[in-house]
Design a protein around this motif. Sequence first.
Motif, PDB file in Angstrom:
ATOM      1  N   ASP A 182       0.830  -1.204   0.000  1.00  0.00           N
ATOM      2  CA  ASP A 182       0.000   0.000   0.000  1.00  0.00           C
ATOM      3  C   ASP A 182       0.868   1.259   0.000  1.00  0.00           C
ATOM      4  OD1 ASP A 182      -3.029   0.956   0.728  1.00  0.00           O
ATOM      5  OD2 ASP A 182      -1.519   2.264   1.661  1.00  0.00           O
ATOM      6  N   HIS A 183       1.872   1.284   0.852  1.00  0.00           N
ATOM      7  CA  HIS A 183       2.829   2.391   0.864  1.00  0.00           C
ATOM      8  C   HIS A 183       4.086   1.959   1.594  1.00  0.00           C
ATOM      9  CE1 HIS A 183       0.422   3.010   4.602  1.00  0.00           C
ATOM     10  NE2 HIS A 183       1.545   3.453   5.145  1.00  0.00           N
ATOM     11  N   MET A 184       5.167   2.669   1.355  1.00  0.00           N
ATOM     12  CA  MET A 184       6.437   2.407   2.042  1.00  0.00           C
ATOM     13  C   MET A 184       6.979   3.718   2.558  1.00  0.00           C
ATOM     14  SD  MET A 184       8.470  -0.284  -0.292  1.00  0.00           S
ATOM     15  CE  MET A 184       9.715  -0.467   0.957  1.00  0.00           C
ATOM     16  N   VAL A 185       7.352   3.738   3.828  1.00  0.00           N
ATOM     17  CA  VAL A 185       7.712   5.000   4.484  1.00  0.00           C
ATOM     18  C   VAL A 185       9.214   5.087   4.674  1.00  0.00           C
ATOM     19  CG1 VAL A 185       7.387   6.393   6.563  1.00  0.00           C
ATOM     20  CG2 VAL A 185       5.499   4.997   5.671  1.00  0.00           C
ATOM     21  N   GLY A 186       9.772   6.268   4.373  1.00  0.00           N
ATOM     22  CA  GLY A 186      11.188   6.513   4.612  1.00  0.00           C
ATOM     23  C   GLY A 186      11.383   7.463   5.772  1.00  0.00           C
ATOM     24  N   GLN A 265      11.373   2.859   6.908  1.00  0.00           N
ATOM     25  CA  GLN A 265      10.869   2.651   8.265  1.00  0.00           C
ATOM     26  C   GLN A 265       9.806   1.558   8.313  1.00  0.00           C
ATOM     27  OE1 GLN A 265       7.665   4.960   9.537  1.00  0.00           O
ATOM     28  NE2 GLN A 265       8.407   5.282  11.617  1.00  0.00           N
ATOM     29  N   HIS A 266       8.827   1.642   7.409  1.00  0.00           N
ATOM     30  CA  HIS A 266       7.850   0.552   7.397  1.00  0.00           C
ATOM     31  C   HIS A 266       7.290   0.299   6.011  1.00  0.00           C
ATOM     32  CE1 HIS A 266       4.673   3.697   8.392  1.00  0.00           C
ATOM     33  NE2 HIS A 266       3.902   2.913   7.690  1.00  0.00           N
ATOM     34  N   ILE A 267       6.883  -0.947   5.840  1.00  0.00           N
ATOM     35  CA  ILE A 267       6.233  -1.390   4.614  1.00  0.00           C
ATOM     36  C   ILE A 267       4.788  -1.682   5.001  1.00  0.00           C
ATOM     37  CG2 ILE A 267       6.195  -3.123   2.774  1.00  0.00           C
ATOM     38  CD1 ILE A 267       9.141  -3.761   3.492  1.00  0.00           C
ATOM     39  N   ALA A 268       3.861  -0.964   4.370  1.00  0.00           N
ATOM     40  CA  ALA A 268       2.445  -1.196   4.656  1.00  0.00           C
ATOM     41  C   ALA A 268       1.877  -2.137   3.606  1.00  0.00           C
ATOM     42  CB  ALA A 268       1.673   0.116   4.664  1.00  0.00           C
ATOM     43  N   VAL A 269       1.314  -3.242   4.061  1.00  0.00           N
ATOM     44  CA  VAL A 269       0.770  -4.231   3.140  1.00  0.00           C
ATOM     45  C   VAL A 269      -0.731  -4.348   3.378  1.00  0.00           C
ATOM     46  CG1 VAL A 269       2.856  -5.543   2.640  1.00  0.00           C
ATOM     47  CG2 VAL A 269       1.604  -6.022   4.733  1.00  0.00           C
ATOM     48  N   ILE A 331      -2.797  -1.766  11.736  1.00  0.00           N
ATOM     49  CA  ILE A 331      -2.064  -2.219  12.917  1.00  0.00           C
ATOM     50  C   ILE A 331      -0.588  -2.300  12.523  1.00  0.00           C
ATOM     51  CG2 ILE A 331      -2.389  -4.689  12.414  1.00  0.00           C
ATOM     52  CD1 ILE A 331      -2.730  -5.107  15.482  1.00  0.00           C
ATOM     53  N   PHE A 332       0.279  -2.109  13.505  1.00  0.00           N
ATOM     54  CA  PHE A 332       1.720  -2.034  13.231  1.00  0.00           C
ATOM     55  C   PHE A 332       2.445  -3.122  14.018  1.00  0.00           C
ATOM     56  CE2 PHE A 332      -0.202   2.035  12.572  1.00  0.00           C
ATOM     57  CZ  PHE A 332       0.411   2.522  11.425  1.00  0.00           C
ATOM     58  N   THR A 333       3.368  -3.806  13.348  1.00  0.00           N
ATOM     59  CA  THR A 333       4.164  -4.796  14.073  1.00  0.00           C
ATOM     60  C   THR A 333       5.230  -4.085  14.891  1.00  0.00           C
ATOM     61  OG1 THR A 333       5.968  -5.120  12.469  1.00  0.00           O
ATOM     62  CG2 THR A 333       3.934  -6.392  12.108  1.00  0.00           C
ATOM     63  N   PHE A 344       6.405  -3.666   9.942  1.00  0.00           N
ATOM     64  CA  PHE A 344       5.337  -3.750   8.945  1.00  0.00           C
ATOM     65  C   PHE A 344       4.063  -3.112   9.482  1.00  0.00           C
ATOM     66  CE2 PHE A 344       8.039  -6.969   7.092  1.00  0.00           C
ATOM     67  CZ  PHE A 344       7.769  -6.873   5.730  1.00  0.00           C
ATOM     68  N   GLU A 345       3.270  -2.602   8.556  1.00  0.00           N
ATOM     69  CA  GLU A 345       1.902  -2.167   8.860  1.00  0.00           C
ATOM     70  C   GLU A 345       0.974  -3.065   8.059  1.00  0.00           C
ATOM     71  OE1 GLU A 345       1.131   1.912   7.737  1.00  0.00           O
ATOM     72  OE2 GLU A 345      -1.056   1.663   7.849  1.00  0.00           O
ATOM     73  N   ILE A 346      -0.100  -3.504   8.695  1.00  0.00           N
ATOM     74  CA  ILE A 346      -1.151  -4.217   7.970  1.00  0.00           C
ATOM     75  C   ILE A 346      -2.311  -3.235   7.860  1.00  0.00           C
ATOM     76  CG2 ILE A 346      -2.571  -6.309   7.879  1.00  0.00           C
ATOM     77  CD1 ILE A 346       0.489  -6.852   8.195  1.00  0.00           C
TER      78      ILE A 346
HETATM   79 FE   FE2 Z   1       1.930   3.661   7.208  1.00  0.00          FE
END
Ligand code: FE2
Length: 377
Positions: A182-186, A265-269, A331-333, A344-346
């Motif tokens: 969905d998105h990837m955060v830097g 920082q996170h990969i949102a799937v 939700i965030f791991t 990761f974010e779901i």
């Molecule tokens: Fe996010």
Amino acid sequence: MQPNTVDLPKIYDEAQDFMPLLGTDYIELYVSNSKQAAHYYKTAFGFQDLAYSGLETGVKDRESYVLMQDKIRIVLTSPLKSGTEIGEHIEKHGDGVKVVALWVPDATHAYNEAVKRGAKHYMSPTVEEDENGKVTRSGIYTYGETVHIFVERSEYKGIFLPGYKAWQSTYHPTDVGLQYVDHMVGNVELGEMMTWCNFYRDVLGFAQIVSFDDKDISTEYTALMSKVMSNGNGRIKFPINEPADGKKKSQIEEYLDFYEGPGVQHIAVATDDIITTVRDLISRGVEFLRVPDTYYDAVLDRVGKIDEDLAPLRELGILVDRDDEGYLLQIFTRPIEPRPTMFFEIIQRKGATSFGKGNFQALFEAIEREQEIRGTL
Ligand code: FE2
């Protein structure tokens, strides 16, 4: 094709786009033990075997496992000897994302346009071939040591890339319903957010779609600023965070300290059934951040009516937010490596195109409680 879209400015015209990007092609992580990491991504996150390269395929200096789940492809790469670029990356950053590969119609054109617009060279256009056809790849640096590789694969019929063979193991945990990135955060250093937003605007033709400042995202101790950049067709969204002044160290600074520089920082799937997905992930040992139970006492007053029962959301710790177009569940791991860096974010979108701003306060307080335990606040 990725189903997520954003409302684009009326002026957007795909035919005029100097940098057409079709979607996220793959995400490559440099990790200290690709074999064990592959097992973890299968067991914990439900990824499936796809492809392998290493000694058995004639590659002498590295081993890579490629896993997939619906449209998500993850490559896990480790060095096979000392003194490699991969090993040095792991030594400095720990396990983390090296490559965010972008699927393009023409990798040579993408590289030339990007470099002409100021991108730093990583990989000149390179054609790789095998019996299944050919793939052209090229690459540029983004923040820190992270790179974008442009992948042109219209003339390739193979399983992943030339040089990879099908990976067939005897172990096949079921997937957990993850569908696409969905998105990837830097995370970037203080004062550098605009540098990188401008990079995505000028070099890759992205536009800013959302902005948060420290008034939106601050707790007693920490704050951050964030802007979300999107490509023309809305399939690729990169929020960029920078720390803002707070009384104590922000989670962004903690990341920058432990990653020793900017990085993903996170990969949102995305999933279309977050309750089932998260219940499955928890049963497989994935650890999530928890907000206080009191969050659920007030959440429906804030977001209004939702389709889901509140009880399973409360039980699993799933968060809810609403914008003008609908709502989302997320939700965030916890970080998935020893250093408190990537997680990761779901996410399940039910109309909403935003990123969960209404949850930031509760989330950051939850992160700070964990920072306190780590002694890094
Ligand atoms: Fe996010």
